[in-house]
Write a protein that holds these residues in place. Structure first.
Motif, PDB file in Angstrom:
ATOM      1  N   MET B 274       0.842  -1.194   0.000  1.00  0.00           N
ATOM      2  CA  MET B 274       0.000   0.000   0.000  1.00  0.00           C
ATOM      3  C   MET B 274       0.887   1.259   0.000  1.00  0.00           C
ATOM      4  O   MET B 274       2.015   1.247   0.502  1.00  0.00           O
ATOM      5  CB  MET B 274      -0.930  -0.019   1.201  1.00  0.00           C
ATOM      6  N   PRO B 275       0.386   2.351  -0.575  1.00  0.00           N
ATOM      7  CA  PRO B 275       1.221   3.537  -0.823  1.00  0.00           C
ATOM      8  C   PRO B 275       1.908   4.106   0.419  1.00  0.00           C
ATOM      9  O   PRO B 275       3.106   4.397   0.390  1.00  0.00           O
ATOM     10  CB  PRO B 275       0.220   4.547  -1.410  1.00  0.00           C
ATOM     11  N   GLU B 276       1.155   4.270   1.508  1.00  0.00           N
ATOM     12  CA  GLU B 276       1.766   4.893   2.693  1.00  0.00           C
ATOM     13  C   GLU B 276       2.856   4.007   3.283  1.00  0.00           C
ATOM     14  O   GLU B 276       3.860   4.510   3.801  1.00  0.00           O
ATOM     15  CB  GLU B 276       0.699   5.203   3.752  1.00  0.00           C
ATOM     16  N   ALA B 277       2.648   2.709   3.217  1.00  0.00           N
ATOM     17  CA  ALA B 277       3.676   1.797   3.729  1.00  0.00           C
ATOM     18  C   ALA B 277       4.945   1.914   2.902  1.00  0.00           C
ATOM     19  O   ALA B 277       6.059   1.919   3.450  1.00  0.00           O
ATOM     20  CB  ALA B 277       3.153   0.364   3.710  1.00  0.00           C
ATOM     21  N   VAL B 285      10.637  -2.990   3.868  1.00  0.00           N
ATOM     22  CA  VAL B 285       9.729  -3.955   3.242  1.00  0.00           C
ATOM     23  C   VAL B 285      10.489  -4.752   2.171  1.00  0.00           C
ATOM     24  O   VAL B 285      10.374  -5.980   2.090  1.00  0.00           O
ATOM     25  CB  VAL B 285       8.494  -3.251   2.633  1.00  0.00           C
ATOM     26  N   ALA B 286      11.293  -4.062   1.360  1.00  0.00           N
ATOM     27  CA  ALA B 286      12.076  -4.746   0.321  1.00  0.00           C
ATOM     28  C   ALA B 286      13.013  -5.778   0.958  1.00  0.00           C
ATOM     29  O   ALA B 286      13.165  -6.904   0.450  1.00  0.00           O
ATOM     30  CB  ALA B 286      12.869  -3.725  -0.492  1.00  0.00           C
ATOM     31  N   ASN B 287      13.567  -5.414   2.067  1.00  0.00           N
ATOM     32  CA  ASN B 287      14.498  -6.300   2.766  1.00  0.00           C
ATOM     33  C   ASN B 287      13.776  -7.525   3.329  1.00  0.00           C
ATOM     34  O   ASN B 287      14.167  -8.675   3.121  1.00  0.00           O
ATOM     35  CB  ASN B 287      15.152  -5.488   3.906  1.00  0.00           C
ATOM     36  N   PHE B 318      11.193   1.304  -4.236  1.00  0.00           N
ATOM     37  CA  PHE B 318      11.056  -0.029  -3.631  1.00  0.00           C
ATOM     38  C   PHE B 318      11.569  -1.092  -4.593  1.00  0.00           C
ATOM     39  O   PHE B 318      12.332  -1.985  -4.223  1.00  0.00           O
ATOM     40  CB  PHE B 318       9.585  -0.301  -3.274  1.00  0.00           C
ATOM     41  N   GLN B 319      11.156  -0.957  -5.854  1.00  0.00           N
ATOM     42  CA  GLN B 319      11.568  -1.938  -6.856  1.00  0.00           C
ATOM     43  C   GLN B 319      13.087  -1.992  -6.983  1.00  0.00           C
ATOM     44  O   GLN B 319      13.680  -3.072  -7.045  1.00  0.00           O
ATOM     45  CB  GLN B 319      10.927  -1.584  -8.203  1.00  0.00           C
ATOM     46  N   ILE B 424       0.590  -5.024   3.061  1.00  0.00           N
ATOM     47  CA  ILE B 424       1.619  -4.252   3.750  1.00  0.00           C
ATOM     48  C   ILE B 424       1.086  -2.827   3.747  1.00  0.00           C
ATOM     49  O   ILE B 424       0.967  -2.205   2.678  1.00  0.00           O
ATOM     50  CB  ILE B 424       2.976  -4.352   3.029  1.00  0.00           C
ATOM     51  N   ALA B 425       0.736  -2.315   4.912  1.00  0.00           N
ATOM     52  CA  ALA B 425      -0.045  -1.068   4.951  1.00  0.00           C
ATOM     53  C   ALA B 425       0.172  -0.307   6.245  1.00  0.00           C
ATOM     54  O   ALA B 425       0.437  -0.891   7.294  1.00  0.00           O
ATOM     55  CB  ALA B 425      -1.533  -1.406   4.807  1.00  0.00           C
ATOM     56  N   GLU B 426       0.036   0.990   6.145  1.00  0.00           N
ATOM     57  CA  GLU B 426       0.011   1.880   7.312  1.00  0.00           C
ATOM     58  C   GLU B 426      -1.458   2.135   7.662  1.00  0.00           C
ATOM     59  O   GLU B 426      -2.341   1.955   6.815  1.00  0.00           O
ATOM     60  CB  GLU B 426       0.700   3.205   6.965  1.00  0.00           C
ATOM     61  N   PRO B 427      -1.714   2.595   8.878  1.00  0.00           N
ATOM     62  CA  PRO B 427      -3.105   2.906   9.236  1.00  0.00           C
ATOM     63  C   PRO B 427      -3.799   3.792   8.198  1.00  0.00           C
ATOM     64  O   PRO B 427      -4.978   3.553   7.870  1.00  0.00           O
ATOM     65  CB  PRO B 427      -2.962   3.611  10.585  1.00  0.00           C
TER      66      PRO B 427
END
Lengths: 526, 526
Positions: B274-277, B285-287, B318-319, B424-427
C-alpha cells in the motif's frame, strides 16, 4: 387462479428468452395444467449464475441478523400462502392437503430455525489465538478465524417434498443462511408450486432490502448441467435419485475448479427387529411398520426398504401379520408418471430375482402404485447382491430372515451407506447390542430405537445424511441446522486491526457470541 | 547409522514382498544413500488398507482421551529422535539442521495440540434436542448428535516439510485424532526420515496399546493410485503439486464410492504493497520481502510469488531496492533434483513470456537454485494469463505495478484461490481498505497484515487452506486444530438409552464438554 408468468427469475427480474415451453401436469389425471413455463436458455442460466455472483459480495457481508430478517420474512410469506396454493400443490403432486399444510409449516419453521442459528452465531465458528509477542524463539501473531459463505449455490429440489425439500426448502434455507445466493432449478414435477414459492421468496427479499440476485430460479429440463458447470457456482445441493445425483457429482468433479456437491440420493433404511421385541409386540410392530412403508405412497427418502430379523416362531408370526397388513393397503397415486414407472420397474426387478419371493401385494397395473412385500435370501445381502442395495422409491419393502446374530451382523455389514438404521428392541435385546450399534453407526447418518425412519425432525441434532450412496458426502446433512456448515469456509486474519475484522472477531465481541479464545470457550470481550 | 529395514509397515508388522528396490539420495550430492526400500506391491497396498480398516472399529471407538495418550506418546517419541536423525533428514533434504530441529518441535507440538483438542472435546460437536412428548401435532423424539471418524485415511506427505507435513505431520495427526487409522505413502524424497518417524509412531502405538494397523506406511512410486482407489479408504490428505493433487481428486471422484480429497496444492500468495507503507518503510519492506522469498530456498507453500502495488515514485524506489537485495541472494540447494528441474522450468517460462521482464537474479545453472525477480504487466493478471497464476516453487517472485486502486482491484479479482493474501499497509492505507479486504477474503484462506506469509502457526485459529487451486476444498485447513473436521462425520441417535449413547451424549455429560442442548451451549448434565 394465481398469476403464473412462467418466466425465469434472474437478478430480481423475470426473463423468457427461449421458445421452449414446458407444462406442469395434474398428478392424478396426467392432464397439463393451464400454465406455460419458459425453459431457460443457456444465456439465461449464465445470467442467473452471474446475478447470484453479483449479489454475493453484498449479501455475504450483511450482518447475520439481516439475513435472519430475510429468512423470517420468507417464513411469513410462506405461511401466508393460502388454500388456493395448497390446492395447486395437491394437484401437481397428488399429495393430500393435510400433508401439504403440514409441510408448509415445516418449511417456514425451517426458515425460522436458520434465522435463530444466524442470531445465535455459533455457525460462525469464531476462534481467536491472541498474540504472544514475548514467545521464544518466535513471537506468535494475533490469529482469528471465522467462517463465511462459499459463494453462489445451485440447488436442485426433490419431487416428494414440493415445499420442504424444494424451492424454499432446506438446501435453499441453509445456503441463504450461510450468506450464499441461490440459483434454484425448479422441479419439473411442481412448477406452479415453485413459482408461488419463488414469488414469496422474492417478496421477502424486497421487503427486507436484500440485493437483487440473492435468489434466482430457472425452469426447464437439461438446464441443470449448464448451472453446475458454470464457473461462478461454488457448491451444489441436490435431493433425488442416485443416478441424477451421481451425474451432478461427476460434472462438478470434472470442472476446471471442482466444487462440492451435497447430494442426498439413495437409502433403503434397514429396520432390525430384535427377538424380544417380536415376542412382546410383533403384531403392533407389523402394523406400525406397514404404516411407515405405505405412508405418503412410500415416497420418502427414509422409507424402510429392508426389514431384517432372526429366524424364530415369533418372526414367522410377524411375517404372517405383515403379509396380512400389507395386503390390506390400497393403491395410491404417485407424484408423477416418471416416479410410477420407476416404481413399476423396481418392483419387476425384485419379482424376477430368483433369490427373492413375493409375499404380498396386488399386481402392479394402472396409474397407481400397489404396495408390495418381498422376502429375500440373507445370502443376497451377505454376498453383496446389488439389487438389494437399490432403493425402490414407493410403497414396498423387503423382508430378510437370518439364522442367528452372527449372520445378522454379516448381513448388515454388506449394506452400503444409509440415511437411517432402526432397531426395534426391548431392553433385554439391548443388553449386548453394543456391537450392533457400532456397526450401524458406520452404515448410517441416523440411528433410531423403537421409532420408524419416516419423519425427519428439523432441529439442531438431526442428521439427514450418511455414507455413500445415501449421500455424496457423509460429512453433511441436508436437514437440521448443521446443514449450514456445508456452505461455509473458514478464513483467518493475522494481525488485523479491530476495524477491519468481522464483528464475530472484534475484541469487544459485539455479537455476544461464544468464541474459542486461546483454547477456552467464552463469550467475554477480550 | 539407524536400523533401516526399508520394509512396508502393515498392520503392526513389516512386509517386503516385492522385488522393486528404491533408494533415497543425498539431496546435496545426488548420491544414493546406503539403504534399500522395498516398493510396495499391489497386494501390500491392499493389505495396508485392510489393516487400517481392521483397526478402525476398535480405534474410532476408543475414548478420545486414549487417542490423546497415543498422540502425546508420538510427540515424546519424536522429541527423542536425536542428532543422528536430524543429520539424516538434512542429508535427504538439504535443509539446515536448525530448521529440522525447529520442525521436529513443531511436529511434536502439533501432536500435543491435537491431544489437547481430544481432551477438550469440542471436536465432537455434541448437540442434544430433548424429547417433547407433549408437542402437537406430533411429539418430538429425543435426538442427539456427535461426530465420529470417517474411516481409514490415506495420507500423502510433502517433500518440503519432511516432518511437519509428512509421516507424522498435520494430516496424519488430525486423522489419528479424529479416530481414523492412517495409511501413509512415504515420500520418495525422504524415505530414511519417513522410516525413523514411522518407527516412532509404531513405538508410541505399542506403548499406548493401540490396535495394530492404526498406522501403516508404504514405500514406492506409483503405489498411491492403488491406495486412493482402494474401497476401504474413506478420505485422502495430500500436500504437493497441483498436478499431483488434481490427479488424486480425479481418481477419488471416479471411484464407485467417491471420497473426499483434501489436497493442498498451488498458491502464489499475493502481497499487496500500500502507498503509505511504501512511503514510510519501502526499504525495510524490500528487505523483509526478499528474506521471505528466499527463505528455505523458497520452498514453502506460502512463499510470496506475487507482489503488487500502485505506480508511484516510492514504488519505483522499492523496486530498485528489491532488485538490489534479490541480486545479493546466494544460490541454494533444493530438496531434490525434481524440485530443481521444476524450478528451472518455471523460471524459463517466466523468462520467455513477452509480458514479463527479468529484473534480478543470476542465470539458472548447475545444481542449485538461483533467486530470481520478475516484473509482469498488470494486464496479464487482469486478462487472466494462466502463467501468472502458476506457482513457481522456489526462490522467485513476480512484481506487478498497477496504475491506481481501481486497477489494483481488477488485477486482484483475476487471481485464482490462494492460501494467503498479505497487505503491507500503514493505518492511513487502511482507512478505505474495506473493499480490498472483502476481495481478498474471497480469494484466500488467510489474510495477513504487515507480516509475511511464510511461517504458519499451529493453533486453533489457523487456516492453511483456501479456494481452488490453493486446495481442493476451501472448507478445510491442513494446519491448525480445525484440520480434524475434515475427517469427521455427524451421527444422530434417536430415542437411544443412555447406556448405548457415546459418552459425549450421555445425560450426565461424563466428558464435561460443552454441548448445544435445546439451542443453548452448556456443559451441565441434563
Amino acid at each position: 387462479m394465481p398469476n403464473i408468468s412462467g418466466q425465469n427469475y434472474i437478478g430480481g427480474a423475470r426473463s423468457a428468452k427461449g421458445s421452449d415451453i414446458v407444462h406442469s401436469v395434474d398428478a392424478s389425471t396426467g392432464e397439463a395444467l393451464p400454465y406455460e413455463f419458459h425453459q431457460a436458455t443457456e444465456d439465461e442460466v449464465n445470467a442467473a449464475a452471474q446475478a447470484a455472483a453479483s449479489a454475493y459480495p453484498e449479501y455475504r457481508a450483511l450482518p447475520a441478523s439481516r439475513r435472519a430478517e430475510f429468512l423470517d420474512a420468507i417464513a411469513d410469506e410462506l405461511d401466508a400462502l393460502g388454500d388456493d396454493f395448497v390446492a395447486l400443490v395437491c394437484r401437481e403432486t397428488a399429495l393430500p392437503a393435510g400433508r401439504i399444510q403440514g409441510e408448509r409449516g415445516r418449511t417456514s419453521g425451517q426458515m425460522r430455525l436458520f434465522a435463530k442459528v444466524l442470531r445465535r452465531g455459533d455457525f460462525l465458528g469464531a476462534r481467536i489465538d491472541r498474540a504472544m509477542p514475548e514467545r521464544k524463539p518466535l513471537p506468535r501473531p494475533d490469529l482469528r478465524q471465522c467462517r463465511m459463505g462459499l459463494g453462489p449455490v445451485a440447488v436442485f429440489g426433490a419431487s416428494n417434498f414440493p415445499l420442504a425439500f424444494s424451492t424454499a426448502g432446506g438446501d435453499t434455507a441453509s445456503a441463504l443462511a450461510a450468506g450464499c445466493p441461490v440459483v434454484f432449478k425448479a422441479h419439473s414435477g411442481h412448477m406452479v408450486t415453485a413459482e408461488c414459492v419463488a414469488d414469496a421468496v422474492i417478496r421477502a427479499a424486497e421487503k427486507t432490502g436484500m440485493p437483487k440476485g440473492v435468489f434466482n430460479m430457472i425452469y426447464g429440463g437439461g438446464v441443470g448441467e449448464w448451472l453446475v458447470k458454470h464457473p461462478l457456482i461454488q457448491a451444489v445441493g441436490f435431493t433425488g435419485s442416485l443416478r441424477g445425483g451421481r451425474a451432478l457429482c461427476d460434472m462438478a468433479a470434472a470442472r476446471a475448479q471442482p466444487i462440492p456437491v451435497f447430494a442426498e440420493m439413495s437409502s433403503i433404511n434397514p429396520v432390525v427387529l430384535m427377538p424380544e421385541a417380536l415376542k412382546s409386540r410383533g403384531d403392533s410392530v407389523a402394523n406400525e411398520l406397514t404404516a411407515s412403508v405405505v405412508m405418503g405412497c412410500g415416497q420418502f427418502c427414509t422409507n424402510p426398504g429392508l426389514v431384517i430379523g432372526v429366524r424364530s416362531p415369533e418372526f414367522s408370526e410377524f411375517q404372517e401379520r405383515l403379509v396380512g397388513f400389507m395386503n390390506e393397503q390400497p393403491a395410491q397415486t404417485m407424484l408423477n408418471a416418471g416416479t410410477l414407472s420407476s416404481y413399476t420397474r423396481g418392483v419387476q426387478h425384485l419379482q424376477s430375482h430368483p433369490g427373492i419371493s413375493h409375499l404380498a401385494g396386488q399386481a402392479q397395473q394402472g396409474s397407481q402404485a400397489q404396495p408390495q412385500l418381498f422376502k429375500a435370501d440373507a445370502k443376497l445381502l451377505i454376498d453383496g447382491d446389488p439389487l438389494l442395495q437399490e432403493e425402490v422409491f414407493g410403497p414396498t419393502t423387503v423382508l430378510v430372515e437370518v439364522n442367528d446374530k452372527a449372520e445378522l451382523m454379516r448381513a448388515l455389514s454388506g449394506l452400503h451407506g444409509q440415511l437411517t438404521a432402526t432397531l426395534i428392541a426391548e431392553p433385554a435385546d439391548l443388553a449386548d447390542a453394543a456391537d450392533l450399534v457400532a456397526l450401524l453407526e458406520q452404515k448410517a447418518g441416523r440411528l433410531l430405537l423403537n421409532g420408524y425412519p419416516t419423519g425427519v425432525e428439523v432441529c439442531d441434532a438431526m442428521v439427514h445424511g450418511g455414507p455413500y450412496p445415501a449421500t455424496s458426502d457423509a460429512r453433511g446433512t441436508s436437514v437440521g441446522t448443521l446443514a449450514i456448515d456445508r456452505f461455509l469456509r473458514p478464513v483467518c486474519y493475522q494481525n488485523f486491526p479491530d476495524a477491519l475484522l468481522p464483528d464475530a472477531l472484534k475484541d469487544a465481541n459485539p455479537l455476544g457470541i461464544k468464541r474459542l479464545v486461546d483454547g477456552e470457550t467464552t463469550d467475554a470481550a477480550l
